[in-house]
Write a protein that holds these residues in place. Structure first.
Motif, PDB file in Angstrom:
ATOM      1  N   LEU A   1       3.646  -8.565   2.811  1.00  9.14           N
ATOM      2  CA  LEU A   1       3.272  -9.641   3.727  1.00  9.14           C
ATOM      3  C   LEU A   1       2.036  -9.266   4.537  1.00  9.14           C
ATOM      4  N   SER A   2       1.127 -10.223   4.698  1.00  8.50           N
ATOM      5  CA  SER A   2      -0.026 -10.012   5.576  1.00  8.50           C
ATOM      6  C   SER A   2      -0.377 -11.254   6.385  1.00  8.50           C
ATOM      7  N   ALA A   3       0.296 -12.380   6.115  1.00 10.06           N
ATOM      8  CA  ALA A   3       0.014 -13.604   6.876  1.00 10.06           C
ATOM      9  C   ALA A   3       0.389 -13.405   8.339  1.00 10.06           C
ATOM     10  N   GLN A   4      -0.392 -13.995   9.209  1.00  7.53           N
ATOM     11  CA  GLN A   4      -0.182 -13.823  10.647  1.00  7.53           C
ATOM     12  C   GLN A   4       1.220 -14.276  11.044  1.00  7.53           C
ATOM     13  N   GLY A   5       1.916 -13.434  11.803  1.00 10.57           N
ATOM     14  CA  GLY A   5       3.241 -13.763  12.300  1.00 10.57           C
ATOM     15  C   GLY A   5       4.385 -13.329  11.405  1.00 10.57           C
ATOM     16  N   LEU A   6       4.085 -12.887  10.165  1.00 10.51           N
ATOM     17  CA  LEU A   6       5.153 -12.495   9.246  1.00 10.51           C
ATOM     18  C   LEU A   6       5.483 -11.012   9.315  1.00 10.51           C
ATOM     19  N   THR A   7       4.526 -10.203   9.760  1.00 10.65           N
ATOM     20  CA  THR A   7       4.750  -8.766   9.869  1.00 10.65           C
ATOM     21  C   THR A   7       3.772  -8.181  10.865  1.00 10.65           C
ATOM     22  N   GLN A   8       3.981  -6.910  11.228  1.00  9.32           N
ATOM     23  CA  GLN A   8       3.099  -6.232  12.163  1.00  9.32           C
ATOM     24  C   GLN A   8       2.360  -5.098  11.448  1.00  9.32           C
ATOM     25  N   PRO A   9       1.052  -4.973  11.674  1.00  8.53           N
ATOM     26  CA  PRO A   9       0.331  -3.845  11.079  1.00  8.53           C
ATOM     27  C   PRO A   9       0.741  -2.529  11.730  1.00  8.53           C
ATOM     28  N   ILE A  10       0.417  -1.433  11.052  1.00 11.77           N
ATOM     29  CA  ILE A  10       0.759  -0.097  11.510  1.00 11.77           C
ATOM     30  C   ILE A  10      -0.497   0.599  12.021  1.00 11.77           C
ATOM     31  N   ALA A  11      -0.390   1.272  13.161  1.00 10.82           N
ATOM     32  CA  ALA A  11      -1.518   2.042  13.692  1.00 10.82           C
ATOM     33  C   ALA A  11      -1.656   3.346  12.914  1.00 10.82           C
ATOM     34  N   THR A  12      -2.853   3.609  12.401  1.00  8.52           N
ATOM     35  CA  THR A  12      -3.121   4.836  11.648  1.00  8.52           C
ATOM     36  C   THR A  12      -4.447   5.430  12.115  1.00  8.52           C
ATOM     37  N   ALA A  13      -4.800   6.593  11.560  1.00  5.73           N
ATOM     38  CA  ALA A  13      -6.072   7.234  11.894  1.00  5.73           C
ATOM     39  C   ALA A  13      -7.256   6.377  11.493  1.00  5.73           C
ATOM     40  N   ARG A  14      -7.097   5.527  10.498  1.00  4.95           N
ATOM     41  CA  ARG A  14      -8.180   4.644  10.042  1.00  4.95           C
ATOM     42  C   ARG A  14      -8.098   3.248  10.653  1.00  4.95           C
ATOM     43  N   GLY A  15      -7.243   3.079  11.636  1.00  2.00           N
ATOM     44  CA  GLY A  15      -7.057   1.757  12.219  1.00  2.00           C
ATOM     45  C   GLY A  15      -5.762   1.131  11.724  1.00  2.00           C
ATOM     46  N   GLU A  16      -5.601  -0.151  11.950  1.00  2.57           N
ATOM     47  CA  GLU A  16      -4.364  -0.829  11.575  1.00  2.57           C
ATOM     48  C   GLU A  16      -4.351  -1.169  10.080  1.00  2.57           C
ATOM     49  N   VAL A  17      -3.200  -0.916   9.441  1.00  5.98           N
ATOM     50  CA  VAL A  17      -3.019  -1.258   8.031  1.00  5.98           C
ATOM     51  C   VAL A  17      -1.672  -1.962   7.885  1.00  5.98           C
ATOM     52  N   TRP A  18      -1.517  -2.698   6.791  1.00  9.88           N
ATOM     53  CA  TRP A  18      -0.241  -3.357   6.517  1.00  9.88           C
ATOM     54  C   TRP A  18       0.753  -2.331   5.977  1.00  9.88           C
ATOM     55  N   PRO A  19       2.055  -2.552   6.194  1.00  6.69           N
ATOM     56  CA  PRO A  19       3.051  -1.574   5.732  1.00  6.69           C
ATOM     57  C   PRO A  19       2.932  -1.234   4.253  1.00  6.69           C
ATOM     58  N   HIS A  20       2.672  -2.219   3.390  1.00  8.43           N
ATOM     59  CA  HIS A  20       2.577  -1.933   1.960  1.00  8.43           C
ATOM     60  C   HIS A  20       1.303  -1.163   1.618  1.00  8.43           C
ATOM     61  N   ASP A  21       0.275  -1.262   2.458  1.00  3.44           N
ATOM     62  CA  ASP A  21      -0.915  -0.430   2.256  1.00  3.44           C
ATOM     63  C   ASP A  21      -0.586   1.036   2.548  1.00  3.44           C
ATOM     64  N   ALA A  22       0.252   1.274   3.561  1.00  2.00           N
ATOM     65  CA  ALA A  22       0.683   2.640   3.866  1.00  2.00           C
ATOM     66  C   ALA A  22       1.470   3.232   2.705  1.00  2.00           C
TER      67      ALA A  22
END
Length: 294
Positions: free
Chosen positions: A267-288
């Motif tokens: 999920l990446s649509a606004q309001g469906l999930t929250q991005p994760i803070a990483t050393a490279r900035g915010e990423v989506w959970p599935h990107d992690a």
């Protein structure tokens, strides 16, 4: 000034101050150390990996309607990804409740024919049945020696039991709220369960199990027999290499072929999930998850 700097009392006072900071505020010291690690990661050039992420984004909502979609649409998405030569589909959408459109069996029939890895969530309570874990423990009892949760939130049984694999998708930020490490096994309900990245590795290797050796201090060795050993710390954690970046796609703009790569739907649509803070900035959970798999 030079005499002051060379004075042994100056060195002693400095040592006392540094030791005091470490004793009084160890979280601050740990944060500084971790930020230095961040700089090492950020300085590395991005590396493409054979993993693709498919985003259920605003364009996907425009096409398919309100989320969550009926699960026959999930089945259609999975079949389309395999037609486009996905090597393995990871469907990173938790389904703990029955489909309101009564399409669970449609998705289940698709999963009988096509391998799909699903998520589970480590939690304070248990929801839905867990159909066993592929993690084989050797050595001591892992209780108290690895990350542990009382329960798991699983998918509805009709879907969960047909998954090619099920992986834990919790994130574990450091003291400053930034995610840098991920445990590969989680203890719950008297068993060890694999994190999503480890489970994808097992399924992709066509292996039936993950082997974990537990000693006095925790995890001593972890391996997927057909893949080999995975180096971790005693809590089964690995550092995430954020220089490894997946190829990203919108669900409505897919390539003709994935060339046998692993494909993670998230999920990446606004309001469906929250991005994760990483050393490279915010990423989506599935990107992690993709960065760990890569």
């Amino acid at each position: 000034m030079k005499k002051i700097l060379l004075n042994p009392w100056t060195a002693l006072i400095t040592l006392i101050l540094v030791a005091g900071v470490r004793f009084i505020d160890p979280a601050f010291v740990e944060s500084v150390r971790l930020r230095y690690f961040d700089q090492l990661i950020v300085s590395q050039p991005a590396v493409d990996i054979p993993v693709h992420t498919v985003n259920i984004d605003e364009a996907a909502l425009d096409k398919y309607g309100q989320f969550p979609f009926p699960r026959d649409i999930y089945a259609t998405i999975i079949k389309d990804l395999y037609k486009r030569e996905a090597g393995l589909v990871v469907f990173n959408i938790l389904m703990p409740e029955a489909d309101r459109f009564k399409q669970d069996q449609t998705l289940a029939r698709t999963m009988q024919d096509l391998p799909v890895v699903l998520p589970a969530l480590a939690h304070t309570k248990q929801k839905n049945e867990n159909f066993g874990s592929p993690v084989q423990v050797v050595g001591q009892d892992p209780a108290g020696r690895v990350v542990e949760y009382p329960g798991l939130i699983n998918n509805v049984p009709a879907i969960e039991k047909l998954a090619a694999g099920v992986g834990i998708v919790n994130t574990f930020p450091e003291v400053d709220g930034v995610m840098r490490r991920m445990p590969l096994v989680i203890a719950s309900q008297g068993a060890l369960h694999p994190a999503m990245a480890l489970e994808v590795l097992r399924v992709a290797a066509k292996d039936s199990k993950v082997q974990v050796k537990i000693g006095d201090e925790g995890v001593e060795a972890l391996r997927v027999p057909k893949f080999g050993r995975v180096n971790t710390d005693n809590l089964s954690r690995i550092w995430i290499d954020w220089s490894k970046k997946p190829t990203e796609h919108s669900l409505v703009e897919l390539p003709k072929s994935f060339d046998g790569a692993i494909v993670i739907v998230g999920l990446s649509a606004q309001g469906l999930t929250q991005p994760i803070a990483t050393a490279r900035g915010e990423v989506w959970p599935h990107d992690a998850q993709a960065s760990v798999i890569g």
